[in-house]
Design an enzyme around this catalytic site. Sequence first.
Site, PDB file in Angstrom:
ATOM      1  N   CYS A  19       0.845  -1.201   0.000  1.00 32.58           N
ATOM      2  CA  CYS A  19       0.000   0.000   0.000  1.00 32.58           C
ATOM      3  C   CYS A  19       0.878   1.248   0.000  1.00 32.58           C
ATOM      4  O   CYS A  19       2.074   1.191   0.295  1.00 32.58           O
ATOM      5  CB  CYS A  19      -0.916   0.019   1.221  1.00 32.58           C
ATOM      6  N   CYS A  22       2.503   2.109   3.336  1.00 28.23           N
ATOM      7  CA  CYS A  22       3.682   1.273   3.637  1.00 28.23           C
ATOM      8  C   CYS A  22       4.906   1.830   2.916  1.00 28.23           C
ATOM      9  O   CYS A  22       6.016   1.836   3.459  1.00 28.23           O
ATOM     10  CB  CYS A  22       3.455  -0.162   3.174  1.00 28.23           C
ATOM     11  N   ASP A 400       1.507  23.178 -35.095  1.00 26.01           N
ATOM     12  CA  ASP A 400       2.446  23.648 -36.105  1.00 26.01           C
ATOM     13  C   ASP A 400       2.004  23.002 -37.426  1.00 26.01           C
ATOM     14  O   ASP A 400       1.395  21.930 -37.418  1.00 26.01           O
ATOM     15  CB  ASP A 400       3.865  23.199 -35.728  1.00 26.01           C
TER      16      ASP A 400
END
Length: 708
Positions: A19, A22, A400
């Site tokens: 997680c 952690c 462009d």
Amino acid sequence: MEQVKVQDKKVYRVQGFTCASCAAKFEGNVKKLPGVRDAQVNFGAAKITVYGEPSIKDLEKAGAFESLKIYPENQDVRMEREPFWKRNEAIQVGVSLALLMIGWLMGKFYGEDSLLSVAFYFLSMLIGGYALFRKGLLNLTRLRFDMYTLMTIAVLGAAFIGEWGEGATVVILFAISEALETYSMNQARQSIRELMDVAPKQALVRREGKEFLIPVDEVQIGDIMIVKPGQKLAMDGVVVKGSSSINQAPITGESIPVTKNVGDQVYAGTINEEGLLEVKVTKRVEDTTIAKIIHLVEEAQAEKAPSQTFVDRFAKIYTPAILMAGFLVAVIPPLLFQADWNDWIYRGLALLVVGCPCALVISTPVSIVTAIGNAARNGVLIKGGIHLEEAGALSVVAFDKTGTLTRGVPVVTDFIPLISDKEKEFLSIAATIEKHSQHPLASAILRKAEEEAVPIREVEDFFSLTGKGVRAKINGIYYYMGSPGLFEELLPAGIPDQTKKRMLDLQQQGKTVMALGTESEMLALIAAADDVRENSKEVIRRLHELGIKKTVMLTGDNRATAEAIGKQLGIGEVQAERLPQDKFEFIKQLRSDGSKVAMVGDGVNDAPALAASTVGIAMGGAGTDSALETADIVLMADDLGKLPFTMQLSRKALQIIKQNITFSLAIKTVALLLIGPGWLTLWMAVFADMGATLIVTLNGLRLLKVKD
């Protein structure tokens, strides 16, 4: 000082993260190691960058609370991918669930408070919640409040008031929720793992006339690599012998193989489909295009998007607030209103469980990691969560022209003989003259002659008429080729009105017109234009369909040509005869009203405009290191068709992130409202949290299904 810091920077891969909290804890532990000045964990890519000289043993000790395994970044290690049910955690959950069921049966036979029932519930909690209690109790001693702290207090509190069965249920459901979170992040990281597996680990190299199969990290620049049909290229290089079709999909996302001949650039991870190739290696393994892509994707996944930063800040305040709210719910009604202690302690514990921020914390990173990984697999490099979110909110896209909407290579669009049945002859004369010319359109005429298979003749005399055209003697006759103005001067009566009209029609279509003739007559008109990409019109149409409010073309080309191309493609606004500085100022002007503006260019000539835009998008990054470094988003193939996919993915990601955050907070709010009347049980609270986590992770993983 900075130099020393860079020299002792080391990157390691981490196996075992479950997680985000952690990962944050591991980062904090590493920072406290002797000799470590700084450390940064990249949870999305499962990596840690360390400034200092710790040993791998020290790093693993810092991650012992999660049983983390540490490997050097470049070490070829197969990360374990064993099924969930084979892991220790799964076995513990299985045993815990069996003991819970036995405890429930004992309760049915001997009563919920019987010693047998409580004993089995206690064993279920102890076995299933061992890792939870270890982390939670350690956090309590350090006054660190996260989801492990909340859950530990809730489970121990449930046992304290005699709710052993519910405490054991909370442990099991939380363990399943953790497993789902780990699985979802592993699925999200799958895109990176696929990229890492793209290039072979060995290369067949010829040295001093002998061929050796050696590891890629031993291949040197200048080595000749032998690539047989059906094999993947192990290194970037230039073809020195042979010709073949190369499948570049792993790098650029192109579905159609590209023909490569001597002198062409090839990339590691691409597939040689037909012929035998000899390739001169131009980059070491750590500098190859695929290595740069992997590095940039992993760095991108570490960058927090604005929504993720908000969630992290919110969670830091939210978690302690929930803990305090749970405490107040548990003690205030009994103290002030003589309410039942057990009832209100239970409600306070339910508040702690439902307030756990698991779903909220995972909601954004799983979406960002998934989206960036999916984009990379489809040949689009998004260089951070912030750019992903901003691309999802774009309302204006500026392009462009040359090399972006067009190919940047002029082609002959019209060859009109003014004397019937003389097209091949006049084209041959024009090509013969242009073979000796330095005019930018000369190559277009020569390509046209090659396509039509007309012969190139001998030139007896060649003379350049500066600013007007050229004169050449072929078969004893002087021919002239140049601008219409040249023939206005040459011809005694000037250009005939009918020919003038034809020339004007061509010029209004945005084409450059030249003429071929003699001193007495005009023989042919030649119109050339920068070839528009086949998919440019479709790209513009799809962008408008996706909700882009305005498209703009910025070009240094003349207005007639620019407006003709703009009309052909369906572009909303054309800005012609614009220098790089003008483009920069125009982008700033577009953004002045708060609009989110993307600039699409080649990554070099358009650098100021790319920098001024909300999101700078560069084309053809596979061959341009500068594009990889400077743009926010890179379309690896020289293919504008990837732009609508990028917009679609970004918008979907932004939509899913908002859905996840809204849903996470909504489910918490509903559950909190159920606490008042006492309808929310502990197991319902953890089930709501687990359900929310599962839903937001699965919702985030939907981004894997967005296709080009």
